[in-house]
Design a protein around this motif. Structure first.
Motif, PDB file in Angstrom:
ATOM      1  N   PHE A  74       0.827  -1.208   0.000  1.00  0.00           N
ATOM      2  CA  PHE A  74       0.000   0.000   0.000  1.00  0.00           C
ATOM      3  C   PHE A  74       0.866   1.263   0.000  1.00  0.00           C
ATOM      4  N   ALA A  75       1.977   1.204   0.722  1.00  0.00           N
ATOM      5  CA  ALA A  75       2.889   2.346   0.752  1.00  0.00           C
ATOM      6  C   ALA A  75       3.595   2.489  -0.595  1.00  0.00           C
ATOM      7  N   VAL A  77       2.489   1.802  -3.536  1.00  0.00           N
ATOM      8  CA  VAL A  77       1.607   2.406  -4.551  1.00  0.00           C
ATOM      9  C   VAL A  77       1.000   3.719  -4.059  1.00  0.00           C
ATOM     10  N   ARG A  78       1.530   4.197  -2.906  1.00  0.00           N
ATOM     11  CA  ARG A  78       1.131   5.485  -2.339  1.00  0.00           C
ATOM     12  C   ARG A  78      -0.371   5.561  -2.033  1.00  0.00           C
ATOM     13  N   LYS A  79      -0.901   4.477  -1.469  1.00  0.00           N
ATOM     14  CA  LYS A  79      -2.318   4.430  -1.123  1.00  0.00           C
ATOM     15  C   LYS A  79      -2.547   4.023   0.329  1.00  0.00           C
ATOM     16  N   TRP A  80      -1.495   4.102   1.148  1.00  0.00           N
ATOM     17  CA  TRP A  80      -1.610   3.638   2.537  1.00  0.00           C
ATOM     18  C   TRP A  80      -2.665   4.431   3.308  1.00  0.00           C
ATOM     19  N   ILE A  81      -2.585   5.759   3.245  1.00  0.00           N
ATOM     20  CA  ILE A  81      -3.531   6.601   3.977  1.00  0.00           C
ATOM     21  C   ILE A  81      -4.942   6.399   3.436  1.00  0.00           C
ATOM     22  N   HIS A  82      -5.051   6.253   2.124  1.00  0.00           N
ATOM     23  CA  HIS A  82      -6.360   6.032   1.497  1.00  0.00           C
ATOM     24  C   HIS A  82      -6.971   4.738   2.015  1.00  0.00           C
ATOM     25  N   ALA A  83      -6.160   3.682   2.063  1.00  0.00           N
ATOM     26  CA  ALA A  83      -6.638   2.387   2.566  1.00  0.00           C
ATOM     27  C   ALA A  83      -7.023   2.499   4.038  1.00  0.00           C
ATOM     28  N   CYS A  84      -6.244   3.251   4.808  1.00  0.00           N
ATOM     29  CA  CYS A  84      -6.544   3.452   6.227  1.00  0.00           C
ATOM     30  C   CYS A  84      -7.906   4.117   6.401  1.00  0.00           C
ATOM     31  N   PHE A  85      -8.182   5.123   5.577  1.00  0.00           N
ATOM     32  CA  PHE A  85      -9.457   5.837   5.690  1.00  0.00           C
ATOM     33  C   PHE A  85     -10.629   4.932   5.335  1.00  0.00           C
ATOM     34  N   THR A  86     -10.466   4.124   4.294  1.00  0.00           N
ATOM     35  CA  THR A  86     -11.540   3.205   3.886  1.00  0.00           C
ATOM     36  C   THR A  86     -11.862   2.221   5.003  1.00  0.00           C
ATOM     37  N   MET A  87     -10.821   1.634   5.599  1.00  0.00           N
ATOM     38  CA  MET A  87     -11.029   0.689   6.679  1.00  0.00           C
ATOM     39  C   MET A  87     -11.625   1.382   7.909  1.00  0.00           C
ATOM     40  N   PHE A  88     -11.205   2.624   8.162  1.00  0.00           N
ATOM     41  CA  PHE A  88     -11.763   3.380   9.288  1.00  0.00           C
ATOM     42  C   PHE A  88     -13.256   3.619   9.090  1.00  0.00           C
ATOM     43  N   LEU A  89     -13.636   3.992   7.869  1.00  0.00           N
ATOM     44  CA  LEU A  89     -15.049   4.265   7.591  1.00  0.00           C
ATOM     45  C   LEU A  89     -15.878   2.994   7.752  1.00  0.00           C
ATOM     46  N   PRO A 122      -6.351  -0.723  -3.218  1.00  0.00           N
ATOM     47  CA  PRO A 122      -6.274   0.211  -2.083  1.00  0.00           C
ATOM     48  C   PRO A 122      -6.659   1.639  -2.437  1.00  0.00           C
ATOM     49  N   GLY A 123      -6.737   1.951  -3.726  1.00  0.00           N
ATOM     50  CA  GLY A 123      -7.090   3.299  -4.140  1.00  0.00           C
ATOM     51  C   GLY A 123      -8.577   3.512  -4.351  1.00  0.00           C
ATOM     52  N   ILE A 124      -9.390   2.477  -4.155  1.00  0.00           N
ATOM     53  CA  ILE A 124     -10.832   2.598  -4.361  1.00  0.00           C
ATOM     54  C   ILE A 124     -11.422   3.560  -3.337  1.00  0.00           C
ATOM     55  N   ARG A 125     -12.447   4.308  -3.740  1.00  0.00           N
ATOM     56  CA  ARG A 125     -13.091   5.238  -2.820  1.00  0.00           C
ATOM     57  C   ARG A 125     -13.743   4.467  -1.676  1.00  0.00           C
ATOM     58  N   ALA A 126     -13.717   5.040  -0.498  1.00  0.00           N
ATOM     59  CA  ALA A 126     -14.198   4.340   0.697  1.00  0.00           C
ATOM     60  C   ALA A 126     -15.644   3.869   0.555  1.00  0.00           C
ATOM     61  N   ASN A 127     -16.549   4.776   0.209  1.00  0.00           N
ATOM     62  CA  ASN A 127     -17.958   4.401   0.080  1.00  0.00           C
ATOM     63  C   ASN A 127     -18.187   3.449  -1.083  1.00  0.00           C
ATOM     64  N   GLN A 128     -17.344   3.555  -2.117  1.00  0.00           N
ATOM     65  CA  GLN A 128     -17.462   2.635  -3.249  1.00  0.00           C
ATOM     66  C   GLN A 128     -17.106   1.217  -2.808  1.00  0.00           C
TER      67      GLN A 128
END
Length: 215
Positions: A74-75, A77-89, A122-128
């Protein structure tokens, strides 16, 4: 380890006391700093760990050797924070649904595939990701519950062996089985052309690729 940790915390407390010249203020700041530290630790590490582990097991279905450094995919492909937010939501929604009588249980299986979806994209939108999991699990929640229920013997064995059976066999076995179940539901979603399934497009997870392509 506990001695060193104690010394570290004591040093911080002493510095805070020197800065504020108030024991009460130092205690409040100390508690706030600890709370912030554990929140950040949960959000950036523990929160996303389930998706990282699932990606490793998806890779292991196709490749004989999975480098340990792939935990940093995830790091990379520079999507770590994005993945974190999706899992948090996902966790936030589950907490809110748990305030209802049976909503938490039902939504647990509605969001069952979110960690796998994040693992693949890991880059998919959280709600998606959450909506896609809900659509893919439509008509399969009871099936997934019975699937999880089939592991009850392993959970009991883990309790009897104080977690040793889980460490050596039980956990990898369950995770490998769940990875296979996700692939099965993914194939069904592709066949039925469920809206949003196009986001699951990491071909290298399912077909062996050469090192250059993987890089």
């Amino acid at each position: 380890n506990s001695v060193m940790a104690g010394r570290f915390y004591l040093a911080i407390a002493e510095r805070l006391f020197e800065m504020t010249n108030s024991r009460t203020a130092a205690q409040v700041l100390f508690i706030a700093m600890n709370l912030l530290f554990y929140i950040l630790l949960w959000f950036f590490i523990r929160n996303v760990l389930s998706a990282i582990v699932r990606r490793m097991f998806l890779e292991a279905r196709t490749y004989e050797n999975v480098p340990f450094l792939n935990i940093l995919h995830f790091a990379a492909v520079r999507k770590w924070i994005h993945a974190c937010f999706t899992m948090f939501l996902k966790h936030l929604y589950l907490v809110l649904w748990s305030l209802t009588i049976v909503g938490g249980f039902i939504k647990w299986y509605s969001y069952y595939l979110v960690p796998f979806i994040v693992a693949e994209n890991p880059g998919i939108r959280a709600n998606q990701a959450i909506t896609l999991s809900r659509k893919m699990m439509y008509g399969h929640k009871k099936e997934a519950f019975l699937f999880d229920l089939s592991f009850i013997g392993w959970y009991l064995l883990s309790a009897v062996t104080i977690g040793l059976s889980d460490a050596f066999y039980g956990f990898p076995y369950r995770m490998a089985a769940r990875a296979g179940y996700y692939v099965y539901l993914r194939d069904l979603a592709k066949q039925n052309e469920i809206p949003g399934v196009q986001a699951l497009d990491d071909i290298c997870l399912y077909e062996k690729a050469d090192k250059i392509t993987l890089y």
